[in-house]
Scaffold this motif. Sequence first.
Motif, PDB file in Angstrom:
ATOM      1  N   MET A   1       0.835  -1.208   0.000  1.00  0.00           N
ATOM      2  CA  MET A   1       0.000   0.000   0.000  1.00  0.00           C
ATOM      3  C   MET A   1       0.877   1.269   0.000  1.00  0.00           C
ATOM      4  SD  MET A   1      -3.619  -0.023   2.029  1.00  0.00           S
ATOM      5  CE  MET A   1      -2.940  -0.568   3.528  1.00  0.00           C
ATOM      6  N   ASN A   2       0.539   2.240  -0.833  1.00  0.00           N
ATOM      7  CA  ASN A   2       1.353   3.464  -0.900  1.00  0.00           C
ATOM      8  C   ASN A   2       0.700   4.548  -0.058  1.00  0.00           C
ATOM      9  OD1 ASN A   2       2.649   2.171  -2.971  1.00  0.00           O
ATOM     10  ND2 ASN A   2       1.232   3.020  -4.500  1.00  0.00           N
ATOM     11  N   GLN A   3       1.542   5.241   0.677  1.00  0.00           N
ATOM     12  CA  GLN A   3       0.982   6.396   1.380  1.00  0.00           C
ATOM     13  C   GLN A   3       1.242   7.644   0.533  1.00  0.00           C
ATOM     14  OE1 GLN A   3       2.051   8.017   5.521  1.00  0.00           O
ATOM     15  NE2 GLN A   3       0.276   6.688   5.690  1.00  0.00           N
ATOM     16  N   PHE A   4       0.216   8.454   0.387  1.00  0.00           N
ATOM     17  CA  PHE A   4       0.330   9.653  -0.443  1.00  0.00           C
ATOM     18  C   PHE A   4       1.291  10.641   0.209  1.00  0.00           C
ATOM     19  CE2 PHE A   4      -1.269  13.868  -1.814  1.00  0.00           C
ATOM     20  CZ  PHE A   4      -1.059  13.710  -3.178  1.00  0.00           C
ATOM     21  N   GLU A   5       2.179  11.197  -0.605  1.00  0.00           N
ATOM     22  CA  GLU A   5       3.113  12.202  -0.068  1.00  0.00           C
ATOM     23  C   GLU A   5       2.578  13.588  -0.349  1.00  0.00           C
ATOM     24  OE1 GLU A   5       7.212  11.843  -0.569  1.00  0.00           O
ATOM     25  OE2 GLU A   5       7.184   9.684  -0.197  1.00  0.00           O
ATOM     26  N   TRP A   6       2.196  14.253   0.714  1.00  0.00           N
ATOM     27  CA  TRP A   6       1.610  15.588   0.542  1.00  0.00           C
ATOM     28  C   TRP A   6       2.684  16.594   0.192  1.00  0.00           C
ATOM     29  CZ3 TRP A   6      -3.486  16.264   0.468  1.00  0.00           C
ATOM     30  CH2 TRP A   6      -4.297  15.310   1.085  1.00  0.00           C
ATOM     31  N   PRO A   7       2.497  17.374  -0.888  1.00  0.00           N
ATOM     32  CA  PRO A   7       3.472  18.432  -1.156  1.00  0.00           C
ATOM     33  C   PRO A   7       3.372  19.503  -0.071  1.00  0.00           C
ATOM     34  CG  PRO A   7       1.748  18.358  -2.861  1.00  0.00           C
ATOM     35  CD  PRO A   7       1.413  17.310  -1.852  1.00  0.00           C
ATOM     36  N   ASP A   8       4.505  20.128   0.246  1.00  0.00           N
ATOM     37  CA  ASP A   8       4.504  21.129   1.301  1.00  0.00           C
ATOM     38  C   ASP A   8       4.085  22.479   0.726  1.00  0.00           C
ATOM     39  OD1 ASP A   8       4.792  21.627   3.955  1.00  0.00           O
ATOM     40  OD2 ASP A   8       6.875  22.275   3.760  1.00  0.00           O
ATOM     41  N   ASN A   9       3.032  23.043   1.285  1.00  0.00           N
ATOM     42  CA  ASN A   9       2.602  24.400   0.912  1.00  0.00           C
ATOM     43  C   ASN A   9       2.168  24.560  -0.548  1.00  0.00           C
ATOM     44  OD1 ASN A   9       2.085  26.392   2.614  1.00  0.00           O
ATOM     45  ND2 ASN A   9       3.984  27.536   2.281  1.00  0.00           N
ATOM     46  N   GLN A  10       1.999  23.457  -1.239  1.00  0.00           N
ATOM     47  CA  GLN A  10       1.556  23.500  -2.639  1.00  0.00           C
ATOM     48  C   GLN A  10       0.304  22.650  -2.768  1.00  0.00           C
ATOM     49  OE1 GLN A  10       2.707  24.962  -5.472  1.00  0.00           O
ATOM     50  NE2 GLN A  10       4.032  26.074  -4.051  1.00  0.00           N
ATOM     51  N   PRO A  11      -0.662  23.070  -3.545  1.00  0.00           N
ATOM     52  CA  PRO A  11      -1.839  22.217  -3.706  1.00  0.00           C
ATOM     53  C   PRO A  11      -1.549  20.974  -4.547  1.00  0.00           C
ATOM     54  CG  PRO A  11      -2.185  24.419  -4.672  1.00  0.00           C
ATOM     55  CD  PRO A  11      -0.757  24.346  -4.251  1.00  0.00           C
ATOM     56  N   ALA A  12      -2.165  19.862  -4.202  1.00  0.00           N
ATOM     57  CA  ALA A  12      -2.104  18.643  -5.017  1.00  0.00           C
ATOM     58  C   ALA A  12      -3.432  18.528  -5.759  1.00  0.00           C
ATOM     59  CB  ALA A  12      -1.913  17.428  -4.113  1.00  0.00           C
TER      60      ALA A  12
END
Length: 355
Positions: A1-12
């Motif tokens: 299972m992959n965990q989503f990597e949230w971009p810092d201070n940028q919208p995904a």
Amino acid sequence: MNQFEWPDNQPATFICQRKWQETPNCVSVTLVAENQDLETTFDFIPGQFITLGIEVEGKTEYRAYSLSSMPNKNALQLTIKRVDGGKVSNYIVDSLQEGQTVSVLKPAGEFHIEQPHGERIVLLSAGCGITPVMSMAKTLLADKSDATDIHFIHAATELEQVIYHQELLEMEASHERFHFDVMLENAQGSEYLEGRLTQAALKQFCPDIAERSAFLCGPIGFMNAMQENLSELGMNMDNFYQESFTPAESEQPDVEIAEQADKAQAISNATVFVPAFGAQAEAKIGSALIDALEAAKVPVIAACRSGICGSCKCRVVKGEFTRTSTATLTEDEIDNGFVLACSCQVESDVEVALN
Ligand code: FES
């Protein structure tokens, strides 16, 4: 299972996967990240919110919404209610389509279940304030190693407006440590109590309420009344946590705007300069930095405009300012001049950087 990597201070970029009617005036939506496989999971702490960017009338508008789902699932769930003058909320209720893309900033917020709490908690909500506490309740109940006793009290106008009603009844039926009560303004057609959540009603629902930790979310008037009730009932307010996004959708009353305009005439101007964008705007001394940044067309995101969500973070490199909120900023960021532009008042000419 992959965990989503949230971009810092940028919208995904996310996609609205599913949308359904939750009550007559509110909808739920699930969101999944674009170009991710369906096994991808999303981490956050129950109680936190995301900042959602949606194009409405040709302009991307940002608003903060609490997550109602559990962390580490394959989609994020939000529940959004129609509100008077709520441009973004009403667009989502009326027009957002399954398959449509939206922007999402990473989950944030200090109102969450990892705040210190004892073995007994009360989750108190009204209207759409139910979303973060629902996430907390579901997550605690799903954790077999957790023994927290949860009393869930919700206030609504009438039975058909009780969000997640069936799901809450099922949670109560299957967990001894979960107790669920509802107070309705109009209880016709139901067995629930009718009226307001007074101190007497809170005690009647939950006799040991004053000894519990409380998590509270709802419209500002409701929250003020509940805070007063709990304090007068003898709750230790160190164990009291709350959040409201009411200001995000409220219109400023005309009279206030007129007063501000009068005041502005009497005070002097400053210059807000953003070298990275070659942008500059005039600002009244004491005015919010966000207004000048927006006037200068600097691409800063202001979701809550209330110093809660952290989306408008930027840095004052030179000049004087005051701050009315530092929520979501670290000590280090505060020391290095980072501010929340919506909650930062310009006090002299300032130079600003976005990171
Ligand atoms: S817009 Fe949310 S903190 Fe400024």
